[in-house]
Design an enzyme around this catalytic site. Sequence first.
Site, PDB file in Angstrom:
ATOM      1  N   THR A 175     -52.325 -49.453   7.800  1.00 48.25           N
ATOM      2  CA  THR A 175     -53.356 -49.068   6.812  1.00 48.25           C
ATOM      3  C   THR A 175     -52.980 -49.510   5.394  1.00 48.25           C
ATOM      4  O   THR A 175     -51.787 -49.640   5.077  1.00 48.25           O
ATOM      5  CB  THR A 175     -53.526 -47.529   6.825  1.00 48.25           C
ATOM      6  OG1 THR A 175     -54.266 -47.115   5.678  1.00 48.25           O
ATOM      7  CG2 THR A 175     -52.186 -46.801   6.790  1.00 48.25           C
ATOM      8  N   GLU A 196     -53.043 -47.627   3.036  1.00 48.43           N
ATOM      9  CA  GLU A 196     -52.438 -46.463   2.368  1.00 48.43           C
ATOM     10  C   GLU A 196     -50.920 -46.572   2.279  1.00 48.43           C
ATOM     11  O   GLU A 196     -50.303 -45.858   1.493  1.00 48.43           O
ATOM     12  CB  GLU A 196     -52.873 -45.161   3.052  1.00 48.43           C
ATOM     13  CG  GLU A 196     -54.385 -45.023   3.007  1.00 48.43           C
ATOM     14  CD  GLU A 196     -54.927 -43.622   3.202  1.00 48.43           C
ATOM     15  OE1 GLU A 196     -54.200 -42.653   2.939  1.00 48.43           O
ATOM     16  OE2 GLU A 196     -56.083 -43.518   3.616  1.00 48.43           O
ATOM     17  N   TYR A 212     -49.577 -38.416   5.725  1.00 47.83           N
ATOM     18  CA  TYR A 212     -50.201 -39.411   6.612  1.00 47.83           C
ATOM     19  C   TYR A 212     -49.695 -40.817   6.281  1.00 47.83           C
ATOM     20  O   TYR A 212     -49.214 -41.547   7.157  1.00 47.83           O
ATOM     21  CB  TYR A 212     -51.744 -39.367   6.485  1.00 47.83           C
ATOM     22  CG  TYR A 212     -52.392 -40.640   6.972  1.00 47.83           C
ATOM     23  CD1 TYR A 212     -52.364 -40.966   8.328  1.00 47.83           C
ATOM     24  CD2 TYR A 212     -52.998 -41.538   6.091  1.00 47.83           C
ATOM     25  CE1 TYR A 212     -52.928 -42.158   8.790  1.00 47.83           C
ATOM     26  CE2 TYR A 212     -53.559 -42.723   6.546  1.00 47.83           C
ATOM     27  CZ  TYR A 212     -53.516 -43.034   7.890  1.00 47.83           C
ATOM     28  OH  TYR A 212     -54.054 -44.210   8.332  1.00 47.83           O
ATOM     29  N   LYS A 226     -47.410 -43.466   8.509  1.00 47.74           N
ATOM     30  CA  LYS A 226     -47.858 -44.817   8.886  1.00 47.74           C
ATOM     31  C   LYS A 226     -46.869 -45.871   8.364  1.00 47.74           C
ATOM     32  O   LYS A 226     -46.602 -46.871   9.038  1.00 47.74           O
ATOM     33  CB  LYS A 226     -49.269 -45.105   8.351  1.00 47.74           C
ATOM     34  CG  LYS A 226     -50.380 -44.374   9.071  1.00 47.74           C
ATOM     35  CD  LYS A 226     -50.520 -44.731  10.549  1.00 47.74           C
ATOM     36  CE  LYS A 226     -51.078 -46.119  10.789  1.00 47.74           C
ATOM     37  NZ  LYS A 226     -51.286 -46.389  12.246  1.00 47.74           N
TER      38      LYS A 226
HETATM   39  P1  TYD Z   1     -61.313 -40.095   3.522  1.00 44.60           P
HETATM   40  O1  TYD Z   1     -62.511 -40.492   4.289  1.00 44.60           O
HETATM   41  O2  TYD Z   1     -60.617 -38.833   3.883  1.00 44.60           O
HETATM   42  O3  TYD Z   1     -60.305 -41.341   3.563  1.00 44.60           O
HETATM   43  P2  TYD Z   1     -58.892 -41.575   2.791  1.00 44.60           P
HETATM   44  O4  TYD Z   1     -58.423 -40.304   2.241  1.00 44.60           O
HETATM   45  O5  TYD Z   1     -58.040 -42.050   3.903  1.00 44.60           O
HETATM   46  O6  TYD Z   1     -59.172 -42.601   1.760  1.00 44.60           O
HETATM   47  O7  TYD Z   1     -61.690 -39.980   1.987  1.00 44.60           O
HETATM   48  C1  TYD Z   1     -62.248 -41.057   1.267  1.00 44.60           C
HETATM   49  C2  TYD Z   1     -62.325 -40.609  -0.182  1.00 44.60           C
HETATM   50  O8  TYD Z   1     -63.267 -39.532  -0.280  1.00 44.60           O
HETATM   51  C3  TYD Z   1     -61.008 -40.059  -0.704  1.00 44.60           C
HETATM   52  O9  TYD Z   1     -60.832 -40.461  -2.071  1.00 44.60           O
HETATM   53  C4  TYD Z   1     -61.175 -38.558  -0.613  1.00 44.60           C
HETATM   54  C5  TYD Z   1     -62.667 -38.358  -0.835  1.00 44.60           C
HETATM   55  N1  TYD Z   1     -63.235 -37.169  -0.125  1.00 44.60           N
HETATM   56  C6  TYD Z   1     -63.907 -36.187  -0.851  1.00 44.60           C
HETATM   57  O10 TYD Z   1     -64.089 -36.274  -2.084  1.00 44.60           O
HETATM   58  N2  TYD Z   1     -64.383 -35.093  -0.163  1.00 44.60           N
HETATM   59  C7  TYD Z   1     -64.207 -34.933   1.167  1.00 44.60           C
HETATM   60  O11 TYD Z   1     -64.640 -33.903   1.734  1.00 44.60           O
HETATM   61  C8  TYD Z   1     -63.516 -35.964   1.907  1.00 44.60           C
HETATM   62  C9  TYD Z   1     -63.303 -35.854   3.388  1.00 44.60           C
HETATM   63  C10 TYD Z   1     -63.055 -37.068   1.207  1.00 44.60           C
END
Ligand code: TYD
Length: 343
Positions: A126, A128, A151, A155
């Site tokens: 990823t 990340e 997480y 990874k």
């Molecule tokens: P996410 O889909 O959890 O992916 P990642 O954290 O792996 O990037 O989240 C995408 C973005 O959206 C991240 O900046 C966190 C934000 N987010 C919210 O603001 N509210 C939420 O409920 C979630 C799940 C994510």
Amino acid sequence: MKNILVTGGAGFIGSAFVRRMVSKHPEYAIVVFDKMTYAGNTDNLIPVSKSQNFQLVQGDIADREAVRSAFESYGIDTVVNFAAETHVDRSILSPDAFIYSNVVGVHILLESAQKHGIERFLHVSTDEVYGDIEGDHLSVEDDPFKPNSPYAASKAGGDLMVRAYHVTHGLNTVVTRGSNTFGPYQYPEKLIPFFITEALEDRPLPVYGDGLQMRDWLHVDDHAGGVETVLLKGKAGEAYNIAGENQEHNIDVIRLMLKLLNKPETLIKYVPDREGHDRRYGMKCDKLKALGWEREYNQFEPAVEKTIAWYKENEWWWRKIKTGEYLEYYKQQYAARLAAASS
Ligand code: TYD
């Protein structure tokens, strides 16, 4: 390459890869090996379930005996590892499962692959692992790892273990590092499917912090195409970024979804931020493009529109997920946050 074990093949990105490979490559036998955790779902594999070149085995990549048995029973010569715990918020609430699957599991799979003389091992990682990027930098494959969430750290551990098996044992490995992925069959805990399905029910949308974080969005079919390209053409020992080259602020993605759903912005609730929340991810993917990969989805809005249409047409798929364990998780993650929300 004849018999491919796709670990985590019942999950979101894994199943997109399986659906693609089964229909496009009848010359390969595709064996899905999946632990069937909360995110593994046989419904994701219905489109290929009757295909001649498809098999499904339940098993855990951290279980040596189960891995050995799958390798031997199906004459496996190639491994594509999608198996992982993937949700950052869950890794903050309970990290054990992340270390178990993403580090220990990857190690056991690598060790088994080496022992069984596997010809090719592709590991799905990823963006990340690169962590929060500063200024207008875009991550390239040789950048240092600076993971910030449990997480991302798990990874990064798995990704580095793959490198070690290549360097130390000469295993033929390749790694892919994908951007934030969206599309059909995504478990509704991640931003896009969570907000689409909540908005369809006129429920509040919990935006973390100021909503100005940026993510690079990639359609799942393009992610699966990138994995296929690296599997077939990637150079052993190398890693390849799979980027959407489409960076958006979270709040703009949310407003776009509400517009396309014809739902009011009053559903947006600003809630306390995720701990350690990375502000921005973005990658270059010139290395993958040099292998001939091209995206099918180059425009974000129509791709989101198509995704919304899928969730509207497939309520049967997500309604049964949003029960039981899901509701427990929802309460743990969002109840206090929403109570502290500002509009
Ligand atoms: P996410 O889909 O959890 O992916 P990642 O954290 O792996 O990037 O989240 C995408 C973005 O959206 C991240 O900046 C966190 C934000 N987010 C919210 O603001 N509210 C939420 O409920 C979630 C799940 C994510």
